[in-house]
Design a protein around this motif. Structure first.
Motif, PDB file in Angstrom:
ATOM      1  N   GLU A  86       0.657  -1.398   0.204  1.00  0.00           N
ATOM      2  CA  GLU A  86      -0.123  -0.150  -0.187  1.00  0.00           C
ATOM      3  C   GLU A  86       0.753   1.152   0.074  1.00  0.00           C
ATOM      4  N   ILE A  87       2.013   1.145   0.586  1.00  0.00           N
ATOM      5  CA  ILE A  87       2.913   2.281   0.560  1.00  0.00           C
ATOM      6  C   ILE A  87       3.598   2.666  -0.775  1.00  0.00           C
ATOM      7  N   VAL A  88       4.099   1.481  -1.492  1.00  0.00           N
ATOM      8  CA  VAL A  88       4.636   1.839  -2.572  1.00  0.00           C
ATOM      9  C   VAL A  88       3.486   2.342  -3.497  1.00  0.00           C
ATOM     10  N   LYS A  89       2.232   1.893  -3.337  1.00  0.00           N
ATOM     11  CA  LYS A  89       1.174   2.497  -4.210  1.00  0.00           C
ATOM     12  C   LYS A  89       1.026   3.833  -4.112  1.00  0.00           C
ATOM     13  N   THR A  90       0.947   4.247  -2.905  1.00  0.00           N
ATOM     14  CA  THR A  90       0.758   5.584  -2.522  1.00  0.00           C
ATOM     15  C   THR A  90       1.903   6.551  -2.896  1.00  0.00           C
ATOM     16  N   ILE A  91       2.915   5.867  -2.762  1.00  0.00           N
ATOM     17  CA  ILE A  91       4.201   6.806  -3.193  1.00  0.00           C
ATOM     18  C   ILE A  91       4.093   7.259  -4.719  1.00  0.00           C
ATOM     19  N   GLY A  92       3.869   6.038  -5.552  1.00  0.00           N
ATOM     20  CA  GLY A  92       3.835   6.190  -6.879  1.00  0.00           C
ATOM     21  C   GLY A  92       2.502   7.217  -7.257  1.00  0.00           C
ATOM     22  N   LEU A  93       1.323   6.954  -6.538  1.00  0.00           N
ATOM     23  CA  LEU A  93       0.205   7.830  -7.110  1.00  0.00           C
ATOM     24  C   LEU A  93       0.651   9.234  -6.964  1.00  0.00           C
ATOM     25  N   GLU A  94       1.172   9.573  -5.577  1.00  0.00           N
ATOM     26  CA  GLU A  94       1.428  10.921  -5.209  1.00  0.00           C
ATOM     27  C   GLU A  94       2.483  11.595  -6.214  1.00  0.00           C
ATOM     28  N   THR A  95       3.648  10.862  -6.235  1.00  0.00           N
ATOM     29  CA  THR A  95       4.708  11.482  -6.658  1.00  0.00           C
ATOM     30  C   THR A  95       4.936  11.440  -8.324  1.00  0.00           C
ATOM     31  N   GLY A  97       5.935   8.679  -9.433  1.00  0.00           N
ATOM     32  CA  GLY A  97       7.120   7.726  -9.745  1.00  0.00           C
ATOM     33  C   GLY A  97       6.808   6.285 -10.242  1.00  0.00           C
ATOM     34  N   SER A  98       7.577   5.741 -10.765  1.00  0.00           N
ATOM     35  CA  SER A  98       7.493   4.441 -11.278  1.00  0.00           C
ATOM     36  C   SER A  98       7.163   3.507 -10.194  1.00  0.00           C
ATOM     37  N   VAL A  99       6.664   2.109 -10.366  1.00  0.00           N
ATOM     38  CA  VAL A  99       6.719   1.233  -9.608  1.00  0.00           C
ATOM     39  C   VAL A  99       8.114   0.718  -9.107  1.00  0.00           C
ATOM     40  N   LEU A 100       9.106   0.890 -10.101  1.00  0.00           N
ATOM     41  CA  LEU A 100      10.661   0.838  -9.581  1.00  0.00           C
ATOM     42  C   LEU A 100      11.076   1.614  -8.652  1.00  0.00           C
ATOM     43  N   ILE A 314      12.778   3.964 -24.044  1.00  0.00           N
ATOM     44  CA  ILE A 314      12.302   4.081 -22.459  1.00  0.00           C
ATOM     45  C   ILE A 314      10.772   4.035 -22.458  1.00  0.00           C
ATOM     46  N   PRO A 315      10.171   3.011 -21.927  1.00  0.00           N
ATOM     47  CA  PRO A 315       8.624   3.191 -21.702  1.00  0.00           C
ATOM     48  C   PRO A 315       8.216   4.325 -21.094  1.00  0.00           C
ATOM     49  N   TYR A 316       7.068   4.940 -21.253  1.00  0.00           N
ATOM     50  CA  TYR A 316       6.396   5.977 -20.696  1.00  0.00           C
ATOM     51  C   TYR A 316       5.021   5.834 -20.464  1.00  0.00           C
ATOM     52  N   GLY A 317       4.519   6.651 -19.745  1.00  0.00           N
ATOM     53  CA  GLY A 317       2.854   6.962 -19.492  1.00  0.00           C
ATOM     54  C   GLY A 317       2.573   6.681 -18.133  1.00  0.00           C
ATOM     55  N   ASP A 318       1.562   5.826 -17.940  1.00  0.00           N
ATOM     56  CA  ASP A 318       0.954   5.611 -16.441  1.00  0.00           C
ATOM     57  C   ASP A 318       2.028   4.974 -15.789  1.00  0.00           C
ATOM     58  N   GLN A 319       2.145   5.806 -14.438  1.00  0.00           N
ATOM     59  CA  GLN A 319       3.268   5.277 -13.543  1.00  0.00           C
ATOM     60  C   GLN A 319       2.683   3.894 -12.768  1.00  0.00           C
ATOM     61  N   THR A 320       1.555   3.491 -12.634  1.00  0.00           N
ATOM     62  CA  THR A 320       1.170   2.685 -11.931  1.00  0.00           C
ATOM     63  C   THR A 320       1.367   1.213 -12.854  1.00  0.00           C
ATOM     64  N   ASP A 321       1.609   1.333 -14.220  1.00  0.00           N
ATOM     65  CA  ASP A 321       2.078   0.300 -15.180  1.00  0.00           C
ATOM     66  C   ASP A 321       3.376  -0.133 -14.891  1.00  0.00           C
ATOM     67  N   PRO A 322       3.561  -1.328 -14.199  1.00  0.00           N
ATOM     68  CA  PRO A 322       5.086  -1.942 -13.764  1.00  0.00           C
ATOM     69  C   PRO A 322       6.245  -1.729 -14.960  1.00  0.00           C
ATOM     70  N   ILE A 325       8.798   3.369 -17.208  1.00  0.00           N
ATOM     71  CA  ILE A 325      10.088   4.071 -16.533  1.00  0.00           C
ATOM     72  C   ILE A 325       9.842   5.549 -16.347  1.00  0.00           C
ATOM     73  N   ILE A 326       9.386   6.416 -17.435  1.00  0.00           N
ATOM     74  CA  ILE A 326       9.132   7.747 -17.308  1.00  0.00           C
ATOM     75  C   ILE A 326       7.668   7.977 -17.316  1.00  0.00           C
ATOM     76  N   GLY A 327       7.178   8.343 -16.096  1.00  0.00           N
ATOM     77  CA  GLY A 327       5.876   8.685 -15.626  1.00  0.00           C
ATOM     78  C   GLY A 327       5.836  10.268 -15.805  1.00  0.00           C
ATOM     79  N   PRO A 328       4.694  10.865 -15.047  1.00  0.00           N
ATOM     80  CA  PRO A 328       4.499  12.252 -15.200  1.00  0.00           C
ATOM     81  C   PRO A 328       5.340  13.025 -14.362  1.00  0.00           C
ATOM     82  N   LEU A 329       5.697  14.554 -15.060  1.00  0.00           N
ATOM     83  CA  LEU A 329       6.219  15.319 -14.082  1.00  0.00           C
ATOM     84  C   LEU A 329       5.095  15.902 -12.916  1.00  0.00           C
TER      85      LEU A 329
END
Length: 485
Positions: A86-95, A97-100, A314-322, A325-329
């Motif tokens: 749940e913490i990893v998910k929250t970090i990704g959604l807020e920031t 950031g990619s799953v990695l 480099i793959p980009y797009g929705d950061q929740t997709d494992p 690599i490059i998600g949103p600013l």
């Protein structure tokens, strides 16, 4: 872990409290703008109250035993481990950031927390030093007091824990203000972990608010003995000026302009591998990120060709997709800032080796070559997936270019001659230089920090102990002393 609807409040004196401001802020997913949580901002008075409560709580916490402090730290780590998914998910959604990236961040935060357990016994130690005559000299290490902690949006959990864990381990209390747009992963999750751990009320206070609401309240409060800040050099200068006026300690980890130097004898393929990671992880939104790639002329063309091909893929797009690599600013302001750098670089005559594109709030990689080190592009901290490649005529010139910046946080040198690499590393005016690696490295047991405008102080064990404690000399006269008059 409780739902975000419960964690969207400030945590003051052991209680989750609603902000008293008339203003609210919505924490949103930077990829699609969806609302994660709505936060009523805390007021300046609530900040002042938190400092007063923290000061009272610290007096008791300073009396805690090593075993008590270690037990709390162990339990806080247990909470983070038990709620990892749940913490990893929250970090990704807020920031954004990619799953990695989100997994790396939680791992780093846990490392800093667990390392703090090792030096919790530094407080209370007594060191005896030689004295002349019938005297004993005892040097005591004591808690500093209340720490004012301010953390940024990019690695909020890790960069908050880097201050909070050592402060608590060493008998201090904390008033912490995360960047509210990542207030859950930068503040609420940490508060929940220490609440779960049984930390006495008032020792950790997390304030969800912003500067427009509270002004300099985190800096000027009389109870704050140290201001720990991670963020831009401009804000760091402002904090330093106020701290100087009030004779407060600071721990400032500020902006970077990290050079990545590829020498004439470097392995180009491995240098490209490192540069791709060190430039594009978390969309380039890291203080240590590679900001300038400086390549010897003999390797330049080969490096550029391979780097551009890799960047294209480099793959980009929705950061929740494992696979992303490059998600949103993080927000529209950062996007507009990045787009302006691109337009300015083109106007300055830099060559576009790879033209990226804006897709919603995602910016795909840009690569500029033929960059002049004196240009705005080279001298600015970009915080975006924009790579700049500079040609050097010699290895010596490459090092000179690397040093030609106001910043001095991280740096890297690629060479097949490790002895030469270390000799040159000592010539780079930066707090950290990595040989045959990229610039984004951190660990809880190294002296992390920068030179020049990149900051003051060092994190990491044991250097952080000195930052977050005070030493006191107690002398004991064992026999009556004879005075000359």
């Amino acid at each position: 872990m409780q739902s975000v609807s419960v964690l969207n409040k400030s945590y003051i004196n052991g209680e989750w409290v609603e902000g008293k401001s008339e203003n609210t802020l919505e924490i949103t997913n930077p990829y699609d703008g969806s609302v994660i949580a709505s936060v009523r901002l805390a007021t300046k008075q609530q900040v002042e109250d938190a400092f007063t409560l923290a000061s009272e709580a610290q007096k008791e916490w300073a009396k805690s035993t090593v075993e008590e402090r270690r037990a709390v730290l162990h339990k806080a780590a247990e909470y983070l481990n038990n709620n990892r998914e749940e913490i990893v998910k929250t970090i990704g959604l807020e920031t954004g950031g990619s799953v990695l990236k989100s997994n790396v961040e939680l791992h780093l935060a846990l490392e800093f927390l667990e390392e703090s357990i090792k030096y919790a016994d530094e407080v209370g130690k007594i060191r005896e030093v030689p004295a002349v005559g019938d005297k004993l000299n005892h040097i005591h290490r004591l808690p500093l007091g209340v720490v004012s902690s301010i953390s940024p949006f990019n690695f909020p959990l890790n960069l908050s824990m880097r201050t909070i864990a050592p402060a608590i381990a060493l008998g201090n209390s904390v008033v912490h203000k995360p960047d509210v747009q990542v207030g859950l992963s930068g503040g609420s999750i940490i508060a929940k972990a220490f609440e779960y751990a049984g930390l006495p009320k008032g020792v950790l206070n997390v304030i969800l608010t912003d500067i427009n609401e509270i002004g300099d309240a985190m800096l000027t409060n009389r109870h704050a003995k140290l201001i720990s800040f991670t963020g831009s050099s401009a804000v760091g200068r402002h904090i330093g000026a106020i701290a100087g006026q009030n004779l407060k300690r600071v721990a400032l980890e500020l902006g970077g302009n990290s050079p990545f130097v590829v020498l004439s004898d470097a392995d180009v393929d491995q240098a490209v591998n490192a540069a791709i990671f060190g430039k594009f992880i978390h969309q380039g939104q890291i203080c240590m990120i590679i900001n300038r790639i400086i390549v010897h002329k003999d390797k330049y063309d080969q490096f550029v060709e391979k780097f551009v091909e890799r960047a294209k893929a480099i793959p980009y797009g929705d950061q929740t997709d494992p696979s992303t690599i490059i998600g949103p600013l993080i927000n529209e302001k950062q996007m507009n800032r990045a787009l302006q750098f691109i337009e300015d670089a083109k106007a300055e005559g830099a060559t576009v080796a790879l033209e990226g594109q804006r897709i919603g709030n995602v910016l795909t990689p840009y690569v500029f070559t033929g960059v002049d080190n004196s240009s705005k592009l080279a001298q600015s901290e970009l915080f975006a997936p924009i790579a700049t490649i500079i040609k050097a005529e010699s290895d010596e010139e490459a090092i000179a270019i690397a040093n030609d910046t106001e910043a001095g946080l991280s740096s890297a040198i690629f060479t097949s001659d490790l002895k030469k690499g270390e000799e040159l590393a000592l010539q780079v005016d930066a707090g950290m230089t990595h040989i045959n690696d990229q610039t984004v490295n951190d660990a809880p047991n190294i002296p992390f920090g920068g030179n020049k405008s990149s900051g003051l102080g060092r994190f990491g064990n044991p250097w952080v102990v000195e930052e977050f404690t005070v030493t006191k000399w107690v002398s004991i006269q064992t026999k009556d002393r004879q005075y000359p008059f």
